[in-house]
Design a protein around this motif. Structure first.
Motif, PDB file in Angstrom:
ATOM      1  N   ASP A   1      57.102  48.888  56.887  1.00 50.85           N
ATOM      2  CA  ASP A   1      56.157  50.024  56.919  1.00 50.85           C
ATOM      3  C   ASP A   1      54.868  50.106  55.814  1.00 50.85           C
ATOM      4  OD1 ASP A   1      55.060  51.984  58.738  1.00 50.85           O
ATOM      5  OD2 ASP A   1      56.985  52.431  59.237  1.00 50.85           O
ATOM      6  N   PRO A   2      53.701  49.883  56.239  1.00 53.56           N
ATOM      7  CA  PRO A   2      53.221  49.719  54.682  1.00 53.56           C
ATOM      8  C   PRO A   2      52.499  50.945  54.306  1.00 53.56           C
ATOM      9  CG  PRO A   2      51.624  49.116  56.808  1.00 53.56           C
ATOM     10  CD  PRO A   2      52.974  49.014  57.448  1.00 53.56           C
ATOM     11  N   ASP A   3      52.793  51.478  55.187  1.00 51.81           N
ATOM     12  CA  ASP A   3      52.526  53.081  55.074  1.00 51.81           C
ATOM     13  C   ASP A   3      52.481  53.907  53.831  1.00 51.81           C
ATOM     14  OD1 ASP A   3      49.869  53.022  56.690  1.00 51.81           O
ATOM     15  OD2 ASP A   3      50.878  53.542  58.780  1.00 51.81           O
ATOM     16  N   LEU A   4      54.357  53.879  54.278  1.00 52.36           N
ATOM     17  CA  LEU A   4      54.885  54.058  53.436  1.00 52.36           C
ATOM     18  C   LEU A   4      55.531  53.322  51.814  1.00 52.36           C
ATOM     19  CD1 LEU A   4      57.594  55.499  56.667  1.00 52.36           C
ATOM     20  CD2 LEU A   4      55.692  56.737  56.063  1.00 52.36           C
ATOM     21  N   THR A   5      56.317  54.431  51.459  1.00 55.57           N
ATOM     22  CA  THR A   5      56.550  53.837  49.917  1.00 55.57           C
ATOM     23  C   THR A   5      58.256  52.929  50.170  1.00 55.57           C
ATOM     24  OG1 THR A   5      57.904  55.680  49.077  1.00 55.57           O
ATOM     25  CG2 THR A   5      55.812  55.927  48.931  1.00 55.57           C
TER      26      THR A   5
ATOM     27  N   GLN B   1      60.807  55.670  50.997  1.00 60.19           N
ATOM     28  CA  GLN B   1      60.173  56.480  52.048  1.00 60.19           C
ATOM     29  C   GLN B   1      60.757  54.946  53.198  1.00 60.19           C
ATOM     30  OE1 GLN B   1      56.307  57.292  51.724  1.00 60.19           O
ATOM     31  NE2 GLN B   1      56.718  59.515  51.712  1.00 60.19           N
TER      32      GLN B   1
ATOM     33  N   LYS C   1      53.943  51.033  46.901  1.00 63.54           N
ATOM     34  CA  LYS C   1      54.185  51.408  48.060  1.00 63.54           C
ATOM     35  C   LYS C   1      54.223  50.057  48.673  1.00 63.54           C
ATOM     36  CE  LYS C   1      50.137  54.469  48.413  1.00 63.54           C
ATOM     37  NZ  LYS C   1      48.071  53.871  48.753  1.00 63.54           N
TER      38      LYS C   1
END
Lengths: 304, 263
Positions: free
Chosen positions: A90-94, A97, A133
């Motif tokens: 998931d590139p939106d999450l760290t 996460q 990220k």
């Protein structure tokens, strides 16, 4: 008798008129590191997708942990981990996460998810990247995170679809090192790869597929003995006299025109004779390997 | 597995909803700004620019100031844009470019749960945007307090409807650029002709009948009623329409997404 982790019986996968998998049967035992090899389009990824219940099987029987994939896909998926060929992080999450959110999909409670994520960060040496990220990660780090994520729910079976494709040698060795460690702990693993060296050193047993069918199956060493040889000689600038020589003696060989590959037993006398008489341009004496087996069985033509 | 199986839907879907919430919170400042400022811009533009041209609007037997008529419709259109964009562009990016769905479908999550989560998330985002708009509209006197707060659950329902049809388009659209088509042919006409900027009483009968099929019209009617206490249609009719619309397109979304993803 111990139950098989994976058991397929004559599984078939069709996409319209195209048959991607054409009656494949094999078993994977608990604790085994099992390889699935084949050129592009051989049907490996289709087999894998059927095993984790992503693609419905067209016909045949498929059991994972002794459960039918058609009726128990959810239970099966909760007990296995998949490291897909594509980067599905998931590139939106760290980094952190990514692990915690994924754990929730398995209904692992928050506290346990955090603990598991911590273990995996440690195991894959990602601890100091926890706040990074995903987009900032190098290929090697991203792959390690994907492996960590596949292991988040303590799976009994880990499916690895080309886990080292596109990695630099350093990252690849690091991934292998982790996989060896998991093997030592007794985890059952199913691997597809295009690196024959990888399959040879990691897999206990493997099968080679082509055009949706199994064309060979066994331990890497046995496959080499059976389809290639202990010892291989590659000769450039092969002439007619070498061809006659090889044919007369019934030596197993591949004739590639300018180059010939001979598969021999480690026989000093024969090697010496060949070196003396035929090594005009260049000769390479080496041990037989899985790549020889692969190319002999699936041919040397380009696939598309 | 290639048919839609509603029995695979459980509360497990909340985890995918939660994933979207986390990413939304990461850029919450931007996400908050738009719904707060958008109504202000519209009201200033229409209030200052239009007030000289249009004295008032006759709606449901009442004479209303133009900005007072239009402000509740902004609530409804914001709900539409938010939810429709979420399940079209954003979901398409997650599906096609980020491969988020492929990752999720290797876990015990069912495809049905994942799609429902996307739709419910889009509706949540729409309701949140509406809640923020009310923060602006209530003090300015364009929405009654506390009645207008009911716009929030209504926006959730409207959000489900637009998210469902958005997801349906995502299930059939060949490439991300093609979303221009449903936006140009469906969303934009609806935005203009749903009793948003002028009342239906001013247009011919045939056009009014078409408008009744627009989900936005029903949402505008509901938000206008909760904001200023006036409506020309019937609340039960509006609610039933939106529920049915959601059910039909929700099912079609599951069907097309399943055909698209499961091979």
């Amino acid at each position: 008798m111990r139950m098989h982790v994976i058991e397929t019986r004559q599984i078939v996968k069709r996409f319209g008129r195209f048959t991607a998998v054409d009656g494949v049967s094999f078993q994977v035992k608990a604790g085994e590191f099992f390889g699935l090899l084949g050129p592009n389009g051989a049907g490996k990824t289709s087999v894998i997708r059927m095993i984790y219940g992503f693609s419905p099987i067209t016909s045949g029987e498929l059991e994972v942990f002794g459960l039918d994939i058609r009726s128990h896909w959810r239970k099966i998926r909760s007990r296995l981990g998949v490291c897909q060929q594509d980067n599905t992080l998931d590139p939106d999450l760290t980094v952190e996460q990514n692990l915690q959110v994924f754990a929730r999909y398995f209904e692992i409670d928050r506290g346990r998810a955090r603990a598991r994520a911590e273990e995996q960060l440690e195991f894959f040496a990602l601890t100091n990247k926890r706040k990074a990220k995903v987009m900032e990660l190098s290929g090697g780090l991203a792959r390690r995170l994907q492996l960590a994520r596949a292991l988040i729910a303590e799976p009994e079976l880990l499916i690895l679809d080309e886990p080292t494709t596109g990695l630099d040698p350093q990252s690849r060795y690091q991934v292998w090192d982790r996989l060896f460690e998991l093997k030592k702990r007794g985890l059952t693993m199913l691997l597809t790869t295009h690196y024959m060296h990888e399959a040879e050193s990691l897999c206990d047993r493997l099968l080679i597929m082509d055009h949706g069918k199994i064309i060979s199956e066994g331990r890497p060493r046995n496959l080499i003995a059976e389809h290639a040889a202990e010892s291989v000689i590659e000769i450039d600038g092969a002439g007619e006299d070498l061809r006659h020589y090889v044919r007369d003696r019934g030596i197993r060989h591949d004739d590639l025109g300018e180059r010939m590959i001979l598969y021999t037993t480690a026989n000093g006398e024969l090697e010496n004779e060949i070196r003396r008489r035929f090594c005009v341009e260049a000769c390479l004496f080496r041990a037989g390997n899985l790549e020889d087996v692969f190319l002999r069985l699936t041919g040397r033509e380009l696939r598309e | 597995m290639s048919r839609v199986d509603l029995s695979t839907i459980s509360l497990r879907f909340r985890h995918v909803w939660f994933r979207n919430l986390i990413t939304y919170r990461r850029i919450w400042r931007v996400n908050f700004l738009v719904p707060l400022l958008e109504p202000a811009f519209y009201i200033i533009a229409f209030g200052l620019g239009f007030s000289g041209l249009i004295a008032g609007v006759s709606y449901a037997g009442r004479e209303l100031e133009y900005t007072r008529f239009m402000a509740p419709a902004l609530v409804a259109t914001a709900c539409m844009w938010n939810s429709f964009f979420e399940t079209t562009y954003s979901s398409f990016v997650r599906m096609y470019y980020q491969k988020t769905y492929d990752g999720i479908l290797a876990t015990p999550m069912s495809l049905e749960e994942m799609i429902i989560a996307e739709i419910v998330w889009a509706a949540t985002k729409a309701a949140a945007a509406v809640a923020l708009m009310l923060v602006m509209l209530i003090p300015l006197g364009y929405a009654n307090f506390p009645g207008a707060l009911l716009c929030i659950p209504v926006a959730f329902l409207g959000g489900l409807a637009f998210a469902a049809i958005g997801m349906f388009f995502t299930g059939i659209i060949p490439s991300i650029d093609m979303f221009n088509l449903p936006i140009f042919l469906f969303i934009t006409p609806m935005f203009l002709f749903s009793g948003t900027f002028f009342p239906l009483s001013g247009i011919p009968d045939w056009a009014r009948v078409i408008t009744l099929f627009f989900p936005l019209y029903h949402l505008v009617e509901l938000t206008r009623f909760f904001c200023i206490g006036v409506m020309e249609s019937h609340m039960v009719f509006n609610l039933v329409y939106l529920v049915l619309f959601t059910a039909i397109f929700g099912y079609l979304a599951l069907l097309t997404m399943k055909r698209r993803l499961i091979r």
